[in-house]
Structure formats: structure tokens, C-alpha cells
Design an enzyme around this catalytic site. Structure first.
Site, short mmCIF file in Angstrom:
data_model
loop_
_atom_site.label_atom_id
_atom_site.label_comp_id
_atom_site.label_asym_id
_atom_site.label_seq_id
_atom_site.Cartn_x
_atom_site.Cartn_y
_atom_site.Cartn_z
N LYS A 113 69.14 42.08 38.99
CA LYS A 113 68.82 40.22 39.08
C LYS A 113 70.42 39.83 38.13
CE LYS A 113 64.34 39.76 41.17
NZ LYS A 113 64.28 41.29 41.38
C1 LIG Z 1 63.79 42.22 42.77
C2 LIG Z 1 63.72 43.57 42.89
C3 LIG Z 1 63.45 44.02 44.25
C4 LIG Z 1 63.67 43.69 45.28
O1 LIG Z 1 65.25 42.64 45.62
P1 LIG Z 1 64.75 41.99 46.67
O2 LIG Z 1 65.97 41.36 47.02
O3 LIG Z 1 63.54 40.89 46.35
O4 LIG Z 1 64.61 42.45 48.63
C5 LIG Z 1 63.86 45.96 44.06
N1 LIG Z 1 64.15 45.85 42.84
C6 LIG Z 1 63.83 45.86 41.78
C7 LIG Z 1 63.51 46.31 40.50
C8 LIG Z 1 63.58 43.77 41.85
O5 LIG Z 1 63.96 43.17 40.15
#
Ligand SMILES: *Cc1c(COP(=O)(O)O)cnc(C)c1O
Length: 499
Positions: A113
Site C-alpha cells: 500500500k
Molecule cells: C491490500 C493487499 C492485497 C490486495 O490488493 P488489492 O489491490 O486489494 O487486490 C494483497 N496483499 C496485501 C499484503 C495487501 O495489503
């Protein structure tokens, strides 16, 4: 560049408006009307650039109402070596049998993120300024763990903004809680809700829609905004690392320029894999996009079962919690493009999802999607087994989310015989989910250990250093210990106004 809503393509906004508004008035998501292209020669010229310069180059194709100087400045601030522990920002590690792991967790919160939330505050504040908005922007976030910390870190000490994060007191891990409650910065607030994630989420929605609160904010020259994953400003930065990874693979001669690759992504809200599709739309040579899910396999069923999306099913808590989700909001954007920007049709599908929790796409759209996408899922047991195998056979340590993707890729390769070089996206540091990782590689060591000691245990068994942002977590002062009843949520807005 023009942006349109997935639910009304006649309404056109520029990039600053798309980012500042977050979501269109009709409930749709903003999308570029056309994709800027990147050609072979441009890829060649990007190869010698560092991540910041690659990012600037891509952003300038999309953010045409921003100057190159502005964009360069955002990238310099967001992707600095002060913020990211690895100088390459998003390095690619090549393993056996076509696996190239794209590590997106070297940022300040150890999950992917950060790639978007380090730069979103710069996009957002600059967009608001361009639009003549001079009120203080207050970002409200409800989090189940990763997003809250990444948003706090991104918005900490950003002028003209305040941020308040609500997390469920009983719903996050000890590491995640400490990450949030020790957050530094004058403009941040963290509040625990005595309840679960849904309580936190609906509490935030209540603030957004409360007229009295809105008026009070207005009087104090303040306004609300959100750092949610449906904002175009969070999606755009994710295109960059796919282009960057392609450049790195050409640079280290894993592939030739122009050669097709596959991309396999551990998926929840469909944001990350959608960005890979956008990179393909720009001209990055992609053969298949492989959508990897955990036991909450609503997307696997969608891709394998005639394009029926049905969220009416049991919700499972898994060891890859950031993918525990049944409504993947960003799928709407994919359907918009594959349907030839048929916003009327998309509106219908989303209405059905709202009313019945279910919709089925047309045969024509489904067949097109199947040309680009493959899908699979794996349960907790197989996730653990994959962590163990990849550690024992290749001495590569991965977290639970990444393991889901590796497992689904292995299954894809076996089933199809497709030997195309593949980017497998790694979304979190193994240390962020260290208890499950220890359980996977050395079950005896996992007895009775809590998160604090397990960071060291994992480091000891693997001889891999803990990431810096997690290692000094326990020496930091806890700044926020407020727990409130969910009925008191509206009062917390006064904290924003008074501080
Ligand atoms: C948010 C997240 C995901 C999922 O990603 P999306 O863009 O919502 O498909 C996968 N792995 C981790 C560690 C995340 O924090």
C-alpha cells in the site's frame, strides 16, 4: 487527458478533479478515456532510469494538467531512500521456473500500500490547490490493518491535511496496532473502536454523511476526503511498478525487449491486478494476467464460471487477511473497458450487485476477459506448504499473500504448460505476518510466541534481518490509547477541529 466515470461516460473531468473528488457523483469510478501508449524505444530509454524517473515519465502521460516540475517533485519526495529501505524501491528477484518476484514492501509500513500512499498525499494536496480549494483536508480512514498505517505514514506532517484512522480494537494484530498507535506527526490521530471492522467502517460512513458535522467542519474551514482504493490517485502509482519491473527484466536479460510476460497478483479489491491490466493497455507486452485468491475465491469463480459474480457466500478469515474480501470494487473498471466503455451496462451490473449481491456479464465480455485473464485460488494449508517449499528449495522467504500467488502460478504453469517468464507480485514483508510464516517453516518454534518475540525468532531461523520500520517498533512511545464506543464517533471530529 480526460477522465470519465464508469457509470456515465459523458461527464468529463481532468486529473486534478478525478483525484480530488475520489469517486464520481453517480457512484462510478474515474477512468482515463484513453490509455497513453508506451513504445519499445521508450522502454529502452527507461531502462537506465531509477524508479523515481520511471515514475515521473509514466505520471506525466496521465497527469497532463500538472507540470513536469511538479511531478518530479512528488516523486522525489515519495520514493526517497529515506522512505524505502531498498535503493531500487521495487526490486525484482528472479527464482527458478520463470518466477520473478516483484517486491513491493520495502516502504515504511512493509506492505505494498506504501507504493501508492506515499505519493497520494502529494497528488491530493496539489489537486486541491489547483482547484482553488483552501480548506484543510481531513482524511478519514477505517482500516482492518495495512491501509491505516500506510495512510498515516503518507499523510504525516503533510501541510494542509489532517488524518484520523479508526481501527477495530479486537480486529488487528499486535504489530499492526503498534504501527498505528506509535505513529509520529502533528496532524495524525488514531482511535480504536470498541467493535469490529464493519463497525469502524460504518462509523466513518456516518461521519461522511452527517449534515451537522459537515457544517461544523465548514465553519472551521475544513473538509473531509478519503484515501480509499477507488481513488484514481491510488491506482495510477501502481501502474509504474509493472513498467519498472519489465524494464528491470530486460536490463538483467531475463527477457528481450518486446518479449511477452505473465503477471500473477495476489488479489483482494482487484486494484493491484487492474493496474497490471492498465500497464498492458499502455503497451507493456503481457500474455496472461493471473488472478490469485485465497479461500474467499469469488473472483476465481467469476473467471472460471461464465462471468457470474456472486458474493452470496460464506466469508472466511484466512492467514492472508488483506485478501479477505467479497466485493472487489475495482472489477468495475475492468468491465467498463472490456465492454467498450458501455457505462449503461456497467450501471446495470452494479445495480444488480447492490440489489441481489450478484450479476452475470455478457458472453461477449466474458470471452474477451478470458483472453487476458487466468485465475486460481489456494487455502491456508497450501499457503503454508508453499512458504515452506519455496524457503527450502530456493532459500526465498515470502509472506502468506505472496505465497498464495506463487501457489496459483505453479498450478497455472503445470495446467497450461505455459513457460512465459512471469512477474509474481509480493505484497507484504514476511516479517509483517511472521507468526504464520514461522508456523509454515518451523512449526516447533511457533509454540506460544507472540508477535514481539517472533520477529526475532524468524530472523534467527532464517538469518534474514528484520525490516527497520518493524524492528524499532517496540521502543517507540505509544501516542494514542483512546478507545471509544462506536456511538461516540461523531464527537471524535472535535479532536480534528481542536488540534
Ligand atoms: C491490500 C493487499 C492485497 C490486495 O490488493 P488489492 O489491490 O486489494 O487486490 C494483497 N496483499 C496485501 C499484503 C495487501 O495489503
Amino acid at each position: 487527458m480526460e477522465y470519465i466515470s464508469t457509470r456515465d461516460k459523458t461527464k468529463i473531468v481532468n486529473s486534478a478533479q478525478a483525484i480530488a473528488m475520489g469517486i464520481a457523483d453517480d457512484g462510478g469510478l474515474f477512468c482515463p478515456k484513453e490509455f497513453p501508449k508506451i513504445c519499445d524505444n521508450e522502454i529502452l530509454s527507461l531502462i537506465d532510469f531509477d524508479y523515481k524517473k520511471r515514475a515521473s515519465f509514466i505520471f506525466s502521460k496521465f497527469l497532463t494538467d500538472f507540470t513536469q516540475d511538479e511531478i518530479d517533485e512528488f516523486c522525489k519526495k515519495a520514493y526517497s531512500n529515506e522512505k524505502f529501505e531498498d535503493g531500487n524501491i521495487a526490486p525484482v528477484v528472479s527464482l527458478s521456473e520463470g518466477k520473478n518476484i516483484l517486491e513491493l514492501w520495502h516502504g515504511p509500513t512493509c506492505a505494498f500500500k506504501d507504493m501508492a500512499l506515499q505519493i497520494l498525499p502529494h497528488f491530493l494536496t496539489a489537486s486541491l490547490k489547483k482547484l482553488g480549494e483552501n480548506r484543510t483536508t481531513c482524511i478519514l480512514v477505517a482500516t482492518s490493518g495495512d491501509t491505516g498505517k500506510a495512510a498515516l505514514d503518507g499523510f504525516a506532517n503533510v501541510k494542509g491535511t489532517k488524518i484520523i484512522v479508526y481501527y477495530p480494537f479486537y480486529g488487528v494484530s499486535k504489530i499492526q496496532k503498534l504501527q498505528m498507535t506509535t505513529q509520529e506527526g502533528e496532524n495524525v490521530q488514531v482511535i480504536a473502536i470498541d467493535g469490529n471492522f464493519d463497525d469502524a467502517q460504518s462509523a466513518v460512513k456516518k461521519i461522511f454523511t452527517d449534515e451537522h458535522t459537515k457544517n461544523k467542519m465548514n465553519k472551521n474551514n475544513m473538509m473531509f476526503s478519503s484515501a480509499n482504493s477507488i481513488n484514481w490517485g491510488r491506482l495510477l502509482p501502481q501502474i509504474v511498478y509493472y513498467v519498472s519491473a519489465y524494464c528491470d527484466m530486460v536490463k538483467n536479460k531475463t527477457i528481450k525487449n518486446g518479449e511477452k510476460i505473465n503477471i500473477c497478483v495476489p488479489t483482494g479489491n482487484f486494484g493491484n491486478i487492474l493496474a497490471a491490466y492498465f500497464a498492458k493497455q499502455m503497451g507493456i507486452p503481457v500474455n496472461k494476467l493471473i488472478c490469485a485468491s485465497n479461500k474467499n475465491n469469488v473472483l476465481t469463480d467469476f473467471f472460471k464460471n461464465n462471468g457470474i459474480y456472486d458474493k452470496n457466500r460464506e466469508f472466511y478469515k484466512t492467514n492472508s487477511p488483506s485478501m479477505d474480501i467479497l466485493v472487489s470494487s475495482n472489477l468495475e473498471r475492468l468491465l467498463f473497458y472490456v465492454s467498450g466503455q458501455n457505462s449503461e451496462l456497467i450501471k446495470q451490473y452494479m445495480e444488480n450487485l447492490n440489489l441481489y449481491g450478484k450479476y452475470q456479464i455478457s458472453k461477449e465480455i466474458y470471452e474477451k476477459i478470458c483472453c487476458y485473464f487466468d485465475a486460481g485460488y489456494c487455502d491456508d494449508e497450501k499457503t503454508k506448504q508453499t512458504i515452506k517449499n519455496i524457503w527450502e528449495n530456493e532459500k526465498y522467504l515470502c509472506d502468506t499473500h505472496t505465497a498464495v500467488a506463487i501457489n496459483v502460478y505453479n498450478e497455472y504453469r503445470e495446467r497450461t504448460g505455459d513457460k512465459t517468464q512471469t512477474i509474481i507480485v509480493s505484497t507484504a514483508s514476511p516479517f509483517k505476518f511472521c507468526n504464520d510464516v514461522i508456523k509454515a517453516i518451523d512449526d516447533k518454534k511457533s509454540l506460544n510466541c507472540d508477535d514481539i518475540i517472533s520477529l526475532d525468532i524468524l530472523s534467527d531461523i532464517t538469518n534474514i534481518k528484520k525490516p527497520k520500520p518493524l524492528s524499532n517498533l517496540y521502543d517507540k512511545k505509544i501516542r494514542f490509547d483512546k478507545i471509544i464506543n462506536k456511538n461516540e464517533i461523531l464527537k471524535t471530529v472535535d479532536i480534528l477541529i481542536e488540534n
